[in-house]
Design a protein around this motif. Structure first.
Motif, short mmCIF file in Angstrom:
data_model
loop_
_atom_site.label_atom_id
_atom_site.label_comp_id
_atom_site.label_asym_id
_atom_site.label_seq_id
_atom_site.Cartn_x
_atom_site.Cartn_y
_atom_site.Cartn_z
N PHE B 171 13.41 94.97 53.97
CA PHE B 171 14.55 94.03 53.88
C PHE B 171 14.20 92.67 54.47
O PHE B 171 14.77 91.64 54.06
CB PHE B 171 15.82 94.62 54.53
N GLU B 172 13.26 92.62 55.39
CA GLU B 172 12.82 91.33 55.94
C GLU B 172 12.01 90.56 54.89
O GLU B 172 12.10 89.33 54.79
CB GLU B 172 11.99 91.56 57.20
N VAL B 174 12.51 90.81 51.69
CA VAL B 174 13.53 90.30 50.76
C VAL B 174 14.21 89.05 51.33
O VAL B 174 14.48 88.08 50.61
CB VAL B 174 14.57 91.40 50.44
N ALA B 175 14.44 89.05 52.64
CA ALA B 175 15.08 87.87 53.26
C ALA B 175 14.24 86.62 53.06
O ALA B 175 14.77 85.54 52.80
CB ALA B 175 15.30 88.13 54.76
N GLU B 176 12.92 86.76 53.17
CA GLU B 176 12.04 85.61 52.97
C GLU B 176 12.12 85.11 51.53
O GLU B 176 12.18 83.90 51.28
CB GLU B 176 10.59 85.98 53.30
N GLU B 178 14.55 85.63 49.26
CA GLU B 178 15.87 85.08 48.92
C GLU B 178 16.07 83.72 49.58
O GLU B 178 16.69 82.83 49.01
CB GLU B 178 16.98 86.05 49.33
N GLY B 179 15.55 83.58 50.80
CA GLY B 179 15.63 82.27 51.47
C GLY B 179 14.88 81.22 50.67
O GLY B 179 15.36 80.09 50.48
N TYR B 180 13.72 81.61 50.17
CA TYR B 180 12.94 80.66 49.37
C TYR B 180 13.69 80.29 48.07
O TYR B 180 13.79 79.11 47.72
CB TYR B 180 11.56 81.24 49.01
N ASN B 189 19.09 85.95 41.87
CA ASN B 189 17.79 86.59 41.75
C ASN B 189 18.04 88.09 41.73
O ASN B 189 18.87 88.59 42.49
CB ASN B 189 16.91 86.24 42.95
N PHE B 190 17.36 88.77 40.86
CA PHE B 190 17.37 90.24 40.94
C PHE B 190 16.00 90.67 41.41
O PHE B 190 14.98 90.25 40.87
CB PHE B 190 17.68 90.88 39.59
N MET B 203 10.89 101.68 42.00
CA MET B 203 11.35 100.57 42.85
C MET B 203 12.86 100.73 43.09
O MET B 203 13.55 101.40 42.32
CB MET B 203 11.05 99.23 42.18
N HIS B 204 13.34 100.08 44.12
CA HIS B 204 14.74 100.22 44.53
C HIS B 204 15.10 99.02 45.39
O HIS B 204 14.20 98.23 45.75
CB HIS B 204 14.91 101.52 45.34
N PRO B 205 16.35 98.86 45.77
CA PRO B 205 16.68 97.79 46.71
C PRO B 205 15.98 98.01 48.05
O PRO B 205 15.57 99.13 48.36
CB PRO B 205 18.20 97.89 46.86
N ALA B 206 15.89 96.97 48.82
CA ALA B 206 15.14 97.04 50.07
C ALA B 206 15.74 98.05 51.04
O ALA B 206 16.96 98.14 51.19
CB ALA B 206 15.12 95.66 50.73
N GLU B 208 14.60 100.08 55.08
CA GLU B 208 14.11 99.69 56.40
C GLU B 208 12.65 100.05 56.63
O GLU B 208 12.11 99.79 57.70
CB GLU B 208 14.99 100.35 57.47
#
Lengths: 341, 367
Positions: B171-172, B174-176, B178-180, B189-190, B203-206, B208
């Motif tokens: 998830f971290e 993904v945070a980078e 999405e921030g970009y 964005n998907f 594959m799946h959503p982020a 931990e």
């Protein structure tokens, strides 16, 4: 469709809480004489199934079949290889994977002898699914159970309050980045807001902006580069483990810090009650209330129910333009005297 | 009105006139809003929405609640916007005002029960095919948006590659990204991902899980420019790739190249999928081309990230010139685990054109 962290912590959402919610729902079903209840889920409407099972879909659609007893069945238009992920992130026992939801729903309900079947938000369910169900099971009697679900869903339990409070904390920390600093606020700050919320483990964050409150007092979806003027507002809609809150603040880059602090104190104290919405030097505009009462994460409500988590959206005006704020609150026992989350 | 929407409207009104249609009612939601966006230039952020457009250009938008209505009014100042608690009843009321005009509705898969043609108290035909033809073939301005979205996907992948390090949680990461994308101006964005080894099936959503040395990290990034989604799929090894991972990945390189080798205007989605799958068959991996292990071998791109046609052997939709699609033979490999590789491409008369510059190979954080 920017999903962040989707995971299930049994510490934060114990299975017993989900089972208790299910038992309460079954009480409402019994009062209405329902043989079963259908609860829909997809990307924009995940809230009801999430509340009952912790399942949040990132793709496609599904329907939770709640029989009067025994484990609910989750029918999803996702392939079998996704089932392990569903079991890791949700409290479900039986999963049906099918490209044809209507047909599978019919088979399941028919085999259980369920005829009088409720459906939450019946008219809004996909026609392809419900027409398929009716074609395969002509004897079924479908009943719109939207009001039943709303009654069941109104009062928040301790888990909902805790998760909503966590969503509010994430939103507050992120929104603090939008405060004016030494330099004029520019669009790159929104990237920092997004990162902050997602690093804190939020499931979703939606960002709306009102770049120039002197010219236009409405939020718009952030969909590209933007430039903030002197007076602006940012609204965050943040989800944490299926629970959504809205938080919005306005800022004026010309104001001294003590003026901004004074106004913030008034807004914070006003968040809980419509009776104390006055803001020194401003005229009061409309108030909007939103809560989770169905499949949507947040939708408009007229009046809070006792103990309901509500997002309160407020507007004020002065000669400098609009001033916007949103706050999540917990309604008191009488639906009033709310306290901020 | 922006250039891209002016082009859309010209094509829409011409198609409506050709088919004797007076009114198009399209439905969309925060997941799939291609039909809605095509007629209205509006992408809904929360809930569902309905756009009713008349052939004279009059546009009526019905959305759920005042929050979304505010967004709609800001985005579409020329439209009438209605905030409704009951979207279906609001649409029924509006349709009743339209007299005996010829109405079509779309898409048939998304329309709610209360607005399905068989449940309406007035005649309305299915307009899905009419809009599908418009959605699949891109105008020059649409192609330019797709090109920019592809370049943004490339840049996003570089951010992904730089951020993927041992100890970083999914998830971290993904945070980078999405921030970009937020900084780069992408409103949507998907993104899904997978991390681990041979045990990873998709594959799946982020989650931990934290990345480890030797992991295969798969992702598909799908940023959006002016409403148009492109996509990139790549597999990254944390550290040095093993011989097993490199050998396994050659199948995916060969399969993607095989798909592209047949791609040109006039071929069917089936032909592209068969070319990809034949490579797996040649390697003795046919089992991994089935729905037990994979979903599609690619798909159309545009105002929705998973639009028609799905690249599958049983889909006979013809890819026309100026269609945009991704070829991605993503699936599980029994020795190495789930692997992905895919590039978006514009279909041309004689072949295809891809705007992606990220190397189509097994990538590594080791360099």
């Amino acid at each position: 469709m920017r999903r962040g962290l989707l995971s299930w912590s049994e510490t934060e959402v114990p299975p017993a809480v989900l089972e208790d919610r299910l038992a309460r729902l079954r009480g409402h079903m019994a009062n209405e004489g329902l043989d079963a209840l259908l609860v829909y889920t997809n990307f924009p409407r995940p809230a009801a199934v999430s509340y009952l099972t912790h399942f949040v879909p990132y793709w496609s659609q599904g329907m939770l079949i709640v029989p009067p007893d025994g484990a609910p069945v989750l029918a999803v238009s996702l392939s079998k290889r996704v089932s392990n992920w569903i079991r890791e992130t949700a409290h479900v026992s039986e999963i049906i994977n099918t490209p044809n939801l209507g047909k599978e729903l019919a088979a399941n309900l028919k085999s259980g002898g369920h005829i009088r079947v409720g459906a939450v938000e019946l008219n809004r369910l996909p026609g392809a699914v419900i027409n398929g169900l009716e074609a395969e099971y002509p004897d079924i009697e479908l009943i719109d159970s939207t009001a039943l679900y709303q009654d069941f869903r109104a009062t928040a339990d301790e888990t909902e309050i805790a998760l909503s409070r966590r969503a509010a904390e994430i939103a507050r920390t992120a929104l603090a980045l939008a405060r004016p600093g030494g330099a004029p606020v520019q669009a790159d700050i929104l990237s920092a807001i997004e990162r902050s919320a997602r690093m804190a483990g939020c499931e979703e964050i939606l960002i709306d902006v009102a770049e120039d409150l002197a010219a236009d007092g409405r939020f718009r979806r952030l969909d590209g580069p933007t430039t903030f003027r002197d007076r602006y507002a940012v609204r965050l809609s943040v989800a944490y483990k299926g629970h959504w809150v809205r938080l919005a603040r306005s800022f004026d880059q010309r104001w001294p810090e003590d003026r901004a602090k004074e106004l913030e104190a008034h807004i914070a104290s006003a968040a809980g009650s419509a009776d104390t919405s006055g803001l020194p030097g401003f005229s009061t505009g409309p108030i909007g209330l939103e809560a989770c009462i169905g499949t949507l994460p947040l939708q408009s409500i007229i009046k809070p129910a006792a103990g309901q988590v509500v997002s309160v959206n407020r507007t004020w005006h002065d000669e400098g333009g609009a001033w916007l704020a949103s706050d999540p609150v917990l309604a008191g026992p009488d639906g009033k005297n709310a306290r901020p989350l | 009105m922006n250039v891209i929407h002016r082009e859309r409207q010209e094509r829409l009104f011409a198609a409506m006139a050709d088919e004797g249609v007076d009114v198009v009612m399209s439905w969309g939601n925060a997941w799939q809003c291609d039909y809605l966006r095509y007629v209205s230039d509006y992408s809904v952020l929360e809930g569902d929405a309905i756009a009713v457009i008349l052939i004279d250009g009059d546009l009526h938008l019905i959305v759920e609640g005042e929050t979304e209505a505010g967004r709609a009014r800001a985005k579409c100042p020329g439209a009438t916007v209605e905030a409704a608690d009951d979207l279906v009843e609001a649409a029924r009321r509006y349709l009743a005002k339209l007299g005996n005009r010829q109405i079509v509705t779309a898409p048939r898969t998304l329309l709610p029960y209360g607005l399905a043609p068989e449940n309406l108290d007035r005649a309305a035909a299915d307009g899905t095919d009419l809009l599908d033809r418009l959605l699949m073939t891109k105008s020059p301005a649409e192609i330019d948006a797709m090109r920019r979205a592809t370049e943004m996907a490339d840049a996003g992948y570089q951010v992904f590659r730089d951020a993927a390090k041992p100890g970083v949680a999914e998830f971290e990461l993904v945070a980078e990204i999405e921030g970009y994308f937020r900084e780069a101006g992408s409103p949507e964005n998907f993104m899904i991902l997978g991390s681990g080894g041979q045990e990873v099936r998709g594959m799946h959503p982020a989650g931990e899980r934290r990345l480890r040395e030797g992991d295969l990290v798969t992702t598909e990034l799908s940023p959006c420019v002016d409403g148009y989604f492109s996509q990139i799929c790549r597999t990254l090894v944390i550290g040095e790739p093993s011989r097993v991972q490199q050998d396994a990945f050659q199948v995916y390189i060969d399969a993607m190249n095989a798909g592209f080798s047949v791609l040109k205007a006039g071929v069917t989605a089936s032909e592209v999928a068969k070319a990809e799958n034949d490579v797996f068959r040649d390697y003795g991996l046919e089992e991994y081309t089935t729905s037990e292990y994979t979903r599609v071998r690619g798909h159309g791109l545009g105002l929705f990230l998973d639009t028609k046609p799905h690249i599958l052997e049983d889909v006979d939709i013809v890819l026309e010139e100026d269609a945009f699609c991704i070829v991605h033979p993503n699936t599980y490999h029994p020795v190495a685990g789930y692997m992905v590789l895919g590039d978006a491409a514009l279909v041309t008369k004689d072949g295809y054109r891809t705007f992606s510059s990220t190397p189509a190979e097994l990538l590594s954080t080791a360099g």
